[in-house]
Design a protein around this motif. Structure first.
Motif, PDB file in Angstrom:
ATOM      1  N   THR A  54     -24.311 -68.817 -74.377  1.00 35.93           N
ATOM      2  CA  THR A  54     -24.794 -68.632 -75.575  1.00 35.93           C
ATOM      3  C   THR A  54     -24.258 -69.028 -76.877  1.00 35.93           C
ATOM      4  OG1 THR A  54     -25.706 -66.822 -74.610  1.00 35.93           O
ATOM      5  CG2 THR A  54     -25.793 -66.862 -76.893  1.00 35.93           C
ATOM      6  N   ALA A  55     -22.998 -68.846 -77.156  1.00 41.29           N
ATOM      7  CA  ALA A  55     -22.045 -69.358 -78.139  1.00 41.29           C
ATOM      8  C   ALA A  55     -22.123 -70.858 -78.124  1.00 41.29           C
ATOM      9  CB  ALA A  55     -20.489 -68.691 -77.963  1.00 41.29           C
ATOM     10  N   VAL A  58     -24.853 -71.884 -79.974  1.00 43.70           N
ATOM     11  CA  VAL A  58     -24.902 -71.980 -81.355  1.00 43.70           C
ATOM     12  C   VAL A  58     -23.897 -73.011 -81.979  1.00 43.70           C
ATOM     13  CG1 VAL A  58     -23.984 -70.654 -83.411  1.00 43.70           C
ATOM     14  CG2 VAL A  58     -25.114 -69.406 -81.289  1.00 43.70           C
ATOM     15  N   GLY A 124     -25.361 -62.737 -88.452  1.00 41.68           N
ATOM     16  CA  GLY A 124     -25.369 -62.744 -86.892  1.00 41.68           C
ATOM     17  C   GLY A 124     -24.395 -63.824 -86.339  1.00 41.68           C
ATOM     18  N   ARG A 125     -24.533 -64.750 -85.237  1.00 40.85           N
ATOM     19  CA  ARG A 125     -23.603 -65.592 -84.558  1.00 40.85           C
ATOM     20  C   ARG A 125     -23.705 -66.936 -85.365  1.00 40.85           C
ATOM     21  NH1 ARG A 125     -23.172 -65.263 -78.053  1.00 40.85           N
ATOM     22  NH2 ARG A 125     -21.942 -63.298 -77.907  1.00 40.85           N
ATOM     23  N   SER A 182     -13.869 -67.485 -81.637  1.00 39.56           N
ATOM     24  CA  SER A 182     -15.391 -67.461 -82.167  1.00 39.56           C
ATOM     25  C   SER A 182     -15.996 -68.978 -82.409  1.00 39.56           C
ATOM     26  CB  SER A 182     -15.187 -66.946 -83.624  1.00 39.56           C
ATOM     27  OG  SER A 182     -14.567 -67.680 -84.812  1.00 39.56           O
ATOM     28  N   VAL A 183     -17.317 -68.832 -82.683  1.00 40.70           N
ATOM     29  CA  VAL A 183     -17.789 -70.295 -82.978  1.00 40.70           C
ATOM     30  C   VAL A 183     -17.317 -70.812 -84.211  1.00 40.70           C
ATOM     31  CG1 VAL A 183     -20.122 -71.501 -83.275  1.00 40.70           C
ATOM     32  CG2 VAL A 183     -19.787 -69.503 -81.479  1.00 40.70           C
TER      33      VAL A 183
END
Length: 432
Positions: A54-55, A58, A124-125, A182-183
């Motif tokens: 998922t990440a 992104v 959000g992300r 983190s992204v």
């Protein structure tokens, strides 16, 4: 007749020396693309393994957005530079590079501001990733602008070294990003390392980008820049539309199968991209030094790439299934059915790039824009129409037919442009 010698030492004929110079510049283009491709591959694998599916999705959205912005910057800033200042006198080249790189920085700052607003609004992300991209865009675009500036000067070695610097700077940056987890951290690491390379580009060239002259550059190059902008964006947009449409019509698995077949052709596509960095600059040099040889140069260029694609595709057809399973796993079965149409599509694209390089060298932006819009429309129509009729395989064959048709149009337009230039010789391209 043997070459003349002086004191027993064989000298090189001018034609042979010119050919070796071209081969040398093309080789540096391939080396530079190899360095860039390896860096991109390693970043993708490292981020995917560090963040999860998922990440990583992104991060991929930020990556795709960067690709679109990069095409915008190239159309406005570096494509006109390569067309008009390849092989130009040093003083003219340096002045053009200062304005071109300044324009790239302005594009990065302007679109970066829009990305920042979008990132803050999304939250959000996705939001933090786009906010990080906004900060990093100027450095990313400046690094790419240096690469094309060096190729325009025939100094491909400097472009290669610059990409190596980016790759080396990526290593500690990615380690730090992995610790943060983190992204946004990975986007910062990716962009920060590019900014290091962009700073090194200033050291390599000794040229300071002039953002204050960006408006003047856009005004001077408006006959080429805005058409190249539309041309570049239509090229990347067509690929995205085909992928989204294929997923909607057939399913996401179909997109994976097509991507798998393209990965099998990945090494050759890297060669194709590497050559694309220098083909326009080389065609512009041929136009300056021996205009009557431009058509032949483009034919050899396009024909060689098409032949290379066909040879690579033939080798893939002979590849044992066990090796395919090892490379692609479960994707191999579906991807292997697409090797023939995907190979023909890549061969058609390779053939067309020879004519495209000639049209750009001639500064025939109206003709090249017309060709690119036609090719993009055929690509989307063939890909989606084929998908509606015969699923994934139909989409691949539709794209192959569209690519070959688009290549034919490129060559028809180049022939017309060469005939027009022969009847009505145009002034030499501007170098100041």
């Amino acid at each position: 007749m043997t070459p003349m010698t002086t004191e027993g030492v064989k000298t090189t004929t001018p034609a042979g020396s010119a050919r070796r110079a071209i081969v040398g510049r093309l080789s540096w283009g391939l080396a530079d693309q190899a360095a860039s491709s390896v860096s991109n591959f390693v970043v993708g694998i490292y981020v995917a393994r560090s963040l999860g599916l998922t990440a990583f999705g992104v991060f991929s959205l930020a990556w795709v957005t960067y690709g679109v912005v990069l095409n915008v910057a190239r159309g406005l800033a570096t494509d006109p530079l390569v067309v008009r200042f390849s092989g130009a006198p040093d003083a003219s080249w340096r002045g053009a590079v200062a304005r071109s790189t300044g324009t790239a920085l302005c594009v990065g700052a302007a679109i970066g501001a829009a990305c920042l607003v979008a990132g803050l609004g999304l939250g959000g992300r996705v939001g933090p990733a786009f906010a990080a991209l906004a900060v990093m865009l100027p450095g990313l675009l400046l690094q790419d602008a240096w690469r094309f500036s060096f190729f325009a000067a025939g100094a491909g070695r400097k472009a290669f070294v610059n990409d190596v610097v980016w790759g080396v700077a990526l290593v500690p940056a990615m380690v730090v990003a992995a610790r943060v987890g983190s992204v946004a951290a990975f986007v910062f690491a990716w962009g920060a390392s590019a900014t290091v390379a962009a700073g090194y580009g200033y050291i390599q060239s000794g040229i300071r980008p002039r953002m204050t002259e960006a408006r003047g550059w856009l005004r001077e190059q408006r006959d080429l820049g805005y058409r190249y902008l539309v041309e570049n964006v239509s090229l990347s947009g067509a690929s995205q539309l085909r992928a989204y449409g294929l997923g909607a019509i057939v399913g996401v698995s179909a997109v994976g199968a097509v991507r798998g077949a393209e990965l099998l052709l990945g090494p050759f596509l890297a060669v194709l991209m590497g050559l694309s960095l220098v083909t326009v600059a080389e065609a512009a040099r041929v136009l300056r030094q021996a205009p009557h040889r431009l058509g032949r140069f483009c034919l050899l260029l396009g024909g060689g790439q098409a032949a290379g694609a066909l040879l690579w595709g033939s080798a893939l057809l002979l590849m044992p299934g066990r090796l395919g399973d090892l490379v692609l796993g479960d994707v191999w079965h579906s991807a292997s059915q697409l090797i023939v149409p995907v190979t023909l599509g890549v061969a058609g694209a390779g053939l067309g790039t020879g004519a495209a390089a000639g049209l750009r060298a001639l500064g025939a932006a109206r003709r090249s824009l017309r060709c690119q819009l036609f090719a993009s429309a055929c690509y989307v129509g063939g890909g989606l129409g084929g998908a509606a009729v015969a699923g994934t395989v139909g989409s691949a064959w539709g794209v192959a037919a569209a690519t070959v048709s688009g290549s034919a149009v490129w060559w028809l337009q180049l022939r017309s442009a060469l005939r027009e230039r022969h009847r009505h010789p145009i002034p030499e391209v501007r170098t100041s």
